[in-house]
Write a protein that holds these residues in place. Structure first.
Motif, short mmCIF file in Angstrom:
data_model
loop_
_atom_site.label_atom_id
_atom_site.label_comp_id
_atom_site.label_asym_id
_atom_site.label_seq_id
_atom_site.Cartn_x
_atom_site.Cartn_y
_atom_site.Cartn_z
N MET B 1 0.85 -1.21 0.00
CA MET B 1 0.00 0.00 0.00
C MET B 1 0.87 1.23 0.00
N SER B 2 0.55 2.15 -0.88
CA SER B 2 1.38 3.34 -1.04
C SER B 2 1.16 4.33 0.10
N LYS B 3 -0.02 4.27 0.67
CA LYS B 3 -0.36 5.24 1.72
C LYS B 3 -0.74 4.50 3.01
N PRO B 4 -0.37 5.00 4.10
CA PRO B 4 -0.73 4.32 5.35
C PRO B 4 -2.24 4.27 5.57
N ALA B 5 -2.96 5.35 5.25
CA ALA B 5 -4.41 5.39 5.48
C ALA B 5 -5.12 5.74 4.18
N HIS B 6 -6.26 5.11 3.93
CA HIS B 6 -7.03 5.38 2.72
C HIS B 6 -8.00 6.51 2.96
N HIS B 7 -8.06 7.40 1.96
CA HIS B 7 -9.04 8.50 2.02
C HIS B 7 -10.11 8.21 0.97
N ILE B 8 -11.31 7.94 1.46
CA ILE B 8 -12.39 7.53 0.54
C ILE B 8 -13.54 8.52 0.61
N LEU B 9 -14.02 8.91 -0.60
CA LEU B 9 -15.20 9.79 -0.67
C LEU B 9 -16.40 8.96 -1.14
N LEU B 10 -17.44 8.92 -0.30
CA LEU B 10 -18.67 8.20 -0.68
C LEU B 10 -19.63 9.20 -1.31
N VAL B 11 -20.11 8.89 -2.55
CA VAL B 11 -21.08 9.77 -3.23
C VAL B 11 -22.36 8.96 -3.41
N ASP B 12 -23.33 9.16 -2.53
CA ASP B 12 -24.57 8.39 -2.58
C ASP B 12 -25.64 9.17 -1.84
N ASP B 13 -26.87 9.14 -2.40
CA ASP B 13 -27.96 9.89 -1.76
C ASP B 13 -28.66 9.06 -0.67
N ASP B 14 -28.29 7.77 -0.59
CA ASP B 14 -28.99 6.91 0.37
C ASP B 14 -28.22 6.84 1.68
N ASP B 15 -28.88 7.34 2.71
CA ASP B 15 -28.22 7.42 4.02
C ASP B 15 -27.81 6.04 4.53
N VAL B 16 -28.71 5.06 4.33
CA VAL B 16 -28.43 3.73 4.85
C VAL B 16 -27.20 3.16 4.15
N THR B 17 -27.13 3.36 2.84
CA THR B 17 -25.98 2.88 2.08
C THR B 17 -24.70 3.52 2.60
N ASN B 18 -24.77 4.83 2.77
CA ASN B 18 -23.59 5.55 3.25
C ASN B 18 -23.17 5.05 4.64
N PHE B 19 -24.17 4.87 5.49
CA PHE B 19 -23.89 4.37 6.84
C PHE B 19 -23.20 3.01 6.79
N LEU B 20 -23.76 2.10 5.95
CA LEU B 20 -23.23 0.74 5.86
C LEU B 20 -21.84 0.72 5.24
N SER B 21 -21.68 1.52 4.17
CA SER B 21 -20.38 1.57 3.50
C SER B 21 -19.31 2.01 4.51
N ARG B 22 -19.66 3.04 5.24
CA ARG B 22 -18.73 3.56 6.25
C ARG B 22 -18.37 2.46 7.26
N GLU B 23 -19.39 1.74 7.75
CA GLU B 23 -19.17 0.68 8.74
C GLU B 23 -18.26 -0.41 8.17
N MET B 24 -18.60 -0.84 6.94
CA MET B 24 -17.84 -1.92 6.32
C MET B 24 -16.39 -1.52 6.13
N LEU B 25 -16.18 -0.30 5.59
CA LEU B 25 -14.82 0.16 5.31
C LEU B 25 -14.02 0.23 6.62
N LYS B 26 -14.72 0.65 7.70
CA LYS B 26 -14.03 0.79 8.99
C LYS B 26 -13.63 -0.59 9.52
N ILE B 27 -14.44 -1.59 9.22
CA ILE B 27 -14.14 -2.95 9.69
C ILE B 27 -12.92 -3.51 8.96
N TYR B 28 -12.93 -3.32 7.61
CA TYR B 28 -11.93 -4.05 6.83
C TYR B 28 -10.70 -3.22 6.46
N LEU B 29 -10.70 -1.91 6.71
CA LEU B 29 -9.51 -1.11 6.39
C LEU B 29 -8.98 -0.49 7.68
#
Lengths: 747, 134
Positions: B1-29
């Motif tokens: 990995m080139s960078k120690p921490a990943h910076h990810i921008l979520l672009v989605d109008d669905d709050d639940v999706t955004n919430f879940l994506s955030r949770e998943m990314l936090k678990i696995y990254l």
């Protein structure tokens, strides 16, 4: 002819007796000398006939016929009182115009026999060929007339070398002259007999049409002895009529005249001359002796232009008129009596047996002809009626355009089709133009022009035309040029108009309906897309949420609920995926066709399921030799192969490795793809064609969703193909996939 | 990995999706930096605001397709026009609930799109994304 039939002869004698008894009251017994124009030959046959048949004698006159020669030209002979009557050519009028007291009694030859004669090997065919050439001519013998030909052709007569006439045809052969003036009726034949090929120039072909031999006398005699002149003329003409219908008899007689045989003349020569004369005398068309004042004026005019006549003379003294001269009341009565007698005679003749027989025969022939013609006409009428009935029944308008004269014809149906009465529309091209829909005009005129120029084989178009009640009606117009000129351009075009308004309206309705269907179909797809998409997102979220859910701290009861919730969500998710797959497979139809080789495509598909094949130890055979390729959608073919192969592996027999055979075959418009396996088979009696239905499964414990066959059936049918199956339980199945062949040009 | 921490921008109008994506990314990254915007326009604004500081730009954009105001496709068209320094390093991942071939084919026509994934995120997808973007 009177003399030919004894039955008629009786009547003739009565008639003649009456005539003689009437005329003899005036006639003095005269003896007359006639100066012929030339030696004895058929040219004077009429006078011999009048003498031999006693026509002169009947008139109470004695006649002496004197043969002519270059030393005894008729005009001077008559003027010098050496002869009472003479025969000469149209030049007679020149003598008259120049003050000679002459009277023309009648024209025997309606056309002049004079010609310029040459030989074919001398290459003289038209007057200009004679410039600088030697021509033998004689001023008394037609040279005046022939000179007119040269002047008319713009050739000065002095550009020719005129030699005096030797009257020897051999001079032409021996090249002492290039051409000679001659009689078409005499010398042409003489030359042929000598074994040479003559060529000749006829004045009539250059606008010079003179009388030939004319019978004439002195003014003095015509005035002092009108009755004698009358009698002589009548008898002479009668002789001519006889001679021209008894040429053989006359030829024999002429041969017996002094000097004729001595000149080597034969009967055949005389008969050839007679036939040539027939074309000049025209005995069947023109009364012998007929003269026309206008014709004489024309002759005078030409002579005047030649400078041969200075002042145009008055012709009253020149043209002899027997009835005017002899105008006694008694004679007139005699003529009337003659006419009455003639009429009676005619009536009696009409009842004559032979004529009756002839009439009967002719009548029968005519009747037969009339019956035959009536029959033919009836057939024609029936044929016309049939055509007419068919035309009316089909409501066929007919049009015909004569392009050269720009004449147009429309039949009644053509006009009635548009709601008009036949007399309400004019037959003209502009009628058509005015009724044509303005939007159609430019295109149609282009089509028409192309066809006129021969660029198109047929002319055909669907056009709108305005009806009387101001509607637009669809009409099919069709034609093929019936006549073209040498450049290939049409000069006549005929065609039909067919009312296709109903068909066209239905077509328009259908098109609208199909557009509406397409539209609603698109909407449905859109709806399916949105629905599946919008459903899928929250389902996906539910799955994620459930996976993150902390199940550890749930009560036993809630744990069960959660499990059921997970199962339901999973099921919902799967269904949505299937729906999406179906929707996607439909979207695939739009893919372009390409030439696919079955062996290559099978290889690609087998790669996708290589793992499955390896594990299940499946054996795949392929034979595409009978139909190696097809123009088709690759995605659909892959989908078919993939589904059928995975099915075959999935539904294998538990104790046997799957063996699958894939092959193809040409079948008309299809290529049949066979996929045969040795699997469990399907009970077709039980399930029938349900196997291709959505969510139909026929085996337990399998991971099939009953979707694959449904999808490929849809795909195949959308591409105009079909799918069928044969199967025996515990033996295996064979799928037949009919792939519709596409043509390469099809896009 | 080139960078120690990943910076990810979520672009989605669905709050639940955004919430879940955030949770998943936090678990696995490991300690990822995650920002969220609700549509394409907000994403453009977000990037504009950081144009002068490339170090604040995200490494990865997870872009939804169906969104109000400016959808995913419109965002791609806008983003292509921006051409600011550092922007070229951003990986765009289309992240959609669509499974249509059409969408997948269309996404592949954009050079700036690294890949397309269907929702929801799970461990394997996250690993795929990170490997595609490194």
């Amino acid at each position: 002819m009177f003399e030919g039939h004894p039955t008629h002869c009786k009547h003739c004698i009565i008639f003649l007796l009456i005539l003689i008894s009437v005329s003899q009251l005036f006639a003095a017994d005269d003896s007359v000398r006639v100066q012929l124009k030339w030696w004895h030959q058929f040219q004077f046959a009429g006078y011999y006939a009048a003498e031999k048949k006693g026509y002169y004698q009947e008139q109470g006159i004695k006649v002496k016929l004197m043969p002519g020669d270059p030393m005894h030209a008729p005009v001077p002979q008559v003027l010098n009182n050496e002869a009472d009557f003479g025969i000469t050519g149209s030049d007679l009028v020149v003598e008259y115009a120049n003050g000679k007291p002459l009277v023309a009694l009648g024209a025997i030859f309606q056309h002049s026999p004079y010609t310029i004669l040459s030989l074919k090997n001398k290459n003289i065919y038209v007057p200009s060929d004679l410039i600088g050439k030697r021509l033998m001519a004689s001023p008394d013998q037609g040279w005046t007339e022939l000179k007119a030909v040269f002047l008319r052709e713009g050739i000065a007569p002095d550009s020719l070398k005129i030699l005096s006439h030797s009257w020897r045809n051999t001079d032409l052969i021996e090249d002492k002259a290039d051409a000679i003036t001659a009689y078409i009726s005499v010398e042409v034949n003489q030359l042929r007999k000598m074994g040479v090929d003559p060529s000749y120039i006829l004045p009539i072909n250059y606008g010079i049409d003179f009388y030939g031999d004319v019978l004439f006398t002195q003014k003095k005699l015509a005035e002092s002895e009108p009755l004698l002149v009358q009698k002589f003329t009548t008898a002479s003409f009668k002789g001519w009529a006889y001679a021209m219908s008894h040429t053989s008899e006359m030829a024999d007689y002429i041969l017996s005249l002094p000097g004729v045989k001595e000149r080597g003349v034969t009967k055949d020569d005389l008969l050839v001359e007679a036939e040539a004369m027939r074309k000049l005398i025209l005995p069947d068309l023109v009364e012998i002796g007929h003269m026309n004042e206008g014709r004489w004026r024309h002759i005078i005019e030409i002579h005047s232009r030649l400078g041969l006549i200075r002042d145009i003379p008055d012709l009253t003294g020149f043209l002899y008129d027997g009835t005017q001269k002899v105008s006694s009341k008694f004679f007139k009565n005699a003529v009337y009596i003659s006419i009455i007698v003639l009429s009676l005679l005619l009536i009696s003749v009409l009842y004559g047996f032979s004529l009756r027989k002839a009439v009967k025969k002719r009548t029968e022939e005519l009747e037969a002809e009339i019956i035959e013609r009536a029959h033919a006409q009836q057939l024609l009428r029936i044929s016309e009626q049939r055509l007419e009935m068919a035309t009316v029944a089909a409501g066929l308008g007919i049009w015909d355009w004569d392009i050269t004269n720009n004449e147009v014809y429309f039949n009644d149906q053509w006009k009635m089709m548009l709601g008009y009465e036949p007399d309400e529309l004019a037959n003209s091209f502009s009628t058509f133009e005015q009724l044509l829909h303005p939007n159609e005009k430019a295109g149609l005129m282009q089509l028409l022009n192309d066809h006129l120029e021969g660029k198109s084989e047929i002319y055909q178009a669907m056009i709108r035309m305005r009806t009387k009640d101001r509607r637009w009606k669809w009409v099919l117009t069709m034609s093929k040029a019936s006549k073209r000129d040498e450049t290939g351009r049409a000069i006549r075009l005929s065609g039909i108009h067919l009312d296709i308004d109903n068909i066209k309206q239905k077509e328009i309705e259908l098109r609208q309906l199909s557009q509406e269907l397409m539209h609603s179909n698109r909407e449905l797809q859109q709806f399916a897309y949105i629905t599946s998409h919008n459903l899928r997102a929250p389902v996906a979220n539910l799955i994620s949420l459930l996976s993150l859910f902390d199940k550890e701290h749930l009560s036993e009861r809630n744990h069960v609920f959660l499990e059921k919730m997970e199962m339901s969500v999973e099921r919902l998710h799967a269904t949505l995926n299937d729906l999406n797959e179906i929707l996607s497979s439909r979207a695939n139809m739009a893919e372009k066709d390409q030439v696919l080789y079955f062996d290559q495509e099978l290889k690609k598909v087998l790669e996708l399921i290589s793992e499955e094949i390896r594990i299940k130890e499946a054996v795949i055979h392929a034979d595409f030799s009978r139909a190696p390729s097809i123009l088709f959608s690759r995605k659909v073919l892959h989908s078919i192969l993939l589904n059928l192969l995975t099915n075959a592996i999935k539904y294998r027999k538990p104790d046997q490795a799957p063996e699958i055979t894939v092959s193809t075959e040409e079948d008309g418009e299809f290529v049949i793809l066979y996929v045969k396996d040795n699997g469990m088979g399907i009970d077709l009696e039980k399930y029938g064609n349900k196997i291709f239905g959505l969510y139909q499964r026929f085996h337990d414990n399998k991971d099939g969703k009953g979707l694959g066959l449904y999808i490929i059936k849809n795909q195949i049918e959308a591409l105009e193909g079909k799918i069928a199956v044969e199967s025996i339980v515990n033996k295996g199945s064979m799928f037949h996939v009919f792939l519709k062949k596409k043509k390469l040009s099809y896009e | 990995m080139s960078k120690p921490a990943h910076h990810i921008l979520l672009v989605d109008d669905d709050d639940v999706t955004n919430f879940l994506s955030r949770e998943m990314l936090k678990i696995y990254l490991p300690s990822p930096q995650i920002d969220t915007v609700l549509n394409g326009q907000e994403a453009i604004d977000f990037l504009h605001a950081r144009a002068d500081q490339p170090e604040l730009l995200p490494d990865i954009i997870l872009l939804d397709i169906n969104m109000p105001v400016m959808d995913g496709w419109e965002f791609l068209a806008e983003f292509e026009k921006l051409k600011r320094p550092g922007f070229e390093k951003i990986h765009i991942i289309m992240f959609t609930s669509s499974v249509y071939y059409e969408d997948i084919d269309k996404a592949k026509t954009y050079a700036i799109v690294t890949d397309i994934f269907s929702k929801p995120l799970d461990e394997s997808k996250i690993n795929d994304i990170i490997s595609r973007c490194s």
